[in-house]
Design a protein around this motif. Structure first.
Motif, short mmCIF file in Angstrom:
data_model
loop_
_atom_site.label_atom_id
_atom_site.label_comp_id
_atom_site.label_asym_id
_atom_site.label_seq_id
_atom_site.Cartn_x
_atom_site.Cartn_y
_atom_site.Cartn_z
N ASP A 1 0.37 5.98 5.18
CA ASP A 1 1.50 6.09 6.10
C ASP A 1 1.74 4.71 6.73
O ASP A 1 0.88 4.19 7.46
N GLU A 2 2.91 4.12 6.46
CA GLU A 2 3.24 2.79 6.97
C GLU A 2 3.28 2.77 8.49
O GLU A 2 2.86 1.79 9.13
N ALA A 3 3.76 3.86 9.12
CA ALA A 3 3.85 3.90 10.59
C ALA A 3 2.46 3.88 11.21
O ALA A 3 2.23 3.22 12.24
N ALA B 1 0.82 -1.21 0.00
CA ALA B 1 0.00 0.00 0.00
C ALA B 1 0.86 1.27 0.00
O ALA B 1 0.56 2.23 -0.70
N HIS B 2 1.95 1.29 0.81
CA HIS B 2 2.75 2.51 0.90
C HIS B 2 3.50 2.80 -0.39
O HIS B 2 3.98 3.92 -0.60
N GLU B 3 3.59 1.78 -1.29
CA GLU B 3 4.20 2.00 -2.59
C GLU B 3 3.18 2.45 -3.62
O GLU B 3 3.51 3.14 -4.57
N LYS C 1 -2.51 -1.71 13.75
CA LYS C 1 -2.44 -3.16 13.94
C LYS C 1 -2.07 -3.50 15.39
O LYS C 1 -2.60 -4.45 15.96
N MET C 2 -1.18 -2.70 15.95
CA MET C 2 -0.73 -2.97 17.31
C MET C 2 -1.81 -2.62 18.33
O MET C 2 -2.08 -3.41 19.25
#
Length: 389
Positions: free
Chosen positions: A116-118, A108-110, A124-125
């Motif tokens: 935003d990957e972060a 997705a981030h690509e 998720k966490m």
């Protein structure tokens, strides 16, 4: 005092119009930011409500393995006016479904510039949705956790993905701008009408009567008219006319009294055979009464000047008289008293006594006005000379 050349109506109209414009501009800016903040808060509320419903539906359809419905649900989000992008990302960060033209099965981030990957890892966490915006509050980005798989004996899901959506505020902000511009146009028209009404009212009720008062004052000052002021207009202009009438009446009375006093003074002096001299030292203008022509023996002169008088004095006395007057002008004597001789055109010799005094002074102590009388003392001088001989 420096005067501003311009119409009072135009000046007042410009000042009021400028004040209105500045106040309206400040109000419009404040209103724009307030409406933007309201639109932003409303968008946040709407986005949360919509994504909560979509989150529940997508998880239900995933549990039922109805992925066609999942895709339709993701695509349906993009049908909303302000949703620019919607996508479903699995636990590996791979795009499963998207409303944008991206390659499915890729990270997705690509594929998604706004993703935003972060933020994805954090959702998720924590398993809690995250909603954030850009610095200008023009776009809102939402990350809602989606459970792809949960084992029966586990509290924590085995696989957690994200339902991502971008809410763009360009449309509501544009509507706010258009609304404020329309209000500004209406307000400008209203201000223009108010200014026109104000200009006409000032012109009719204030400026026109003031111009009449000005023209009347000029005519009175030039002596071409002596009638009283009678100006119609606002109450203050009526009071001004009354005050000017009182001032005109008092001034006329004072001038008449001064003229009568001056005439009595001149009559008394000329009745005794004395001439009067009034010298404006600053402007170098000298006035002699008619009796000076008799003393100098120059009845044909229309007006006796300082030069005419000095030329009539005997050359032996001329410099002495001039020096005595200059000393007095500089404040070196209390009274100027000097006798001088005059040779009449018929050959007769005459002795004249000048008695003068400064009546106005400058800041440095020197006189600015000198008043004197000229008396024929020829007989007295002859008697004194006879006694001395």
């Amino acid at each position: 005092m420096k005067l501003f050349k311009g119409s009072l109506a135009l000046i007042l109209t410009f000042v009021v119009m400028t004040t209105f414009a500045v106040l309206f501009a400040l109000f419009s800016v404040s209103q724009y930011h307030s409406l933007k903040q309201h639109a932003f808060n409303e968008a946040m509320v709407n986005l949360r409500a919509i994504l909560m419903v979509s989150q529940s539906r997508v998880e239900k359809e995933i549990r039922s393995d109805d992925f066609n419905s999942v895709e339709r649900e993701v695509m349906a989000l993009n049908l909303l006016d302000d949703v620019r992008l919607s996508a479903l990302v699995d636990d590996q960060g791979i795009v499963r479904y998207s409303s944008s033209f991206v390659i499915k099965g890729q990270l997705a981030h690509e594929q998604l510039e706004q993703f935003d990957e972060a933020m994805f890892r954090r959702v998720k966490m924590e398993e809690d949705p995250i909603i954030l915006s850009d610095e200008a509050n023009e776009s809102i980005y939402a990350y809602y956790p989606i459970i792809f798989k949960r084992s029966e004996n586990k509290l924590r899901p085995d696989r957690i993905g994200v339902l991502f959506a971008e809410w763009n505020l360009y449309r509501p902000y544009r509507l706010i701008k258009h609304s404020l511009i329309q209000d500004a146009v209406v307000m400008c028209v209203l201000i223009g009408l108010i200014m026109l009404s104000l200009f006409i009212a000032l012109q009719k009720l204030v400026l026109s009567p003031l111009n009449k008062i000005k023209d009347k004052a000029h005519r009175i000052a030039s002596g071409t008219e002596t009638l009283s002021f009678n100006v119609e207009g606002v109450a203050e202009l009526g009071l001004l006319s009354q005050a000017l009438n009182r001032m005109n009446l008092n001034l006329s009375k004072s001038l008449q009294d001064a003229k009568a006093s001056e005439q009595r003074w001149l009559f008394a002096l000329e009745g005794a055979g004395d001439a009067v001299q009034d010298w404006d030292v600053i402007n170098d203008q000298c006035y002699f009464s008619e009796q000076i022509k008799v003393l100098l023996g120059t009845p044909d002169l229309e007006r006796v000047t300082w030069s005419d008088w000095m030329n009539a004095i005997h050359p032996v006395d001329r410099e002495y008289v001039h020096r005595k007057i200059k000393r007095h002008i500089k404040g070196l004597s209390e009274v100027c008293r000097v006798e001088y001789g005059v040779n009449l055109p018929n050959g007769e010799k005459r002795t004249v006594l000048l008695r003068g005094k400064s009546v106005e002074w400058l800041g440095n102590g020197e006189a600015s006005r000198f008043v004197a009388t000229h008396s024929d003392v020829t007989v007295r001088r002859l008697m004194e000379d006879a006694l001395r001989s």
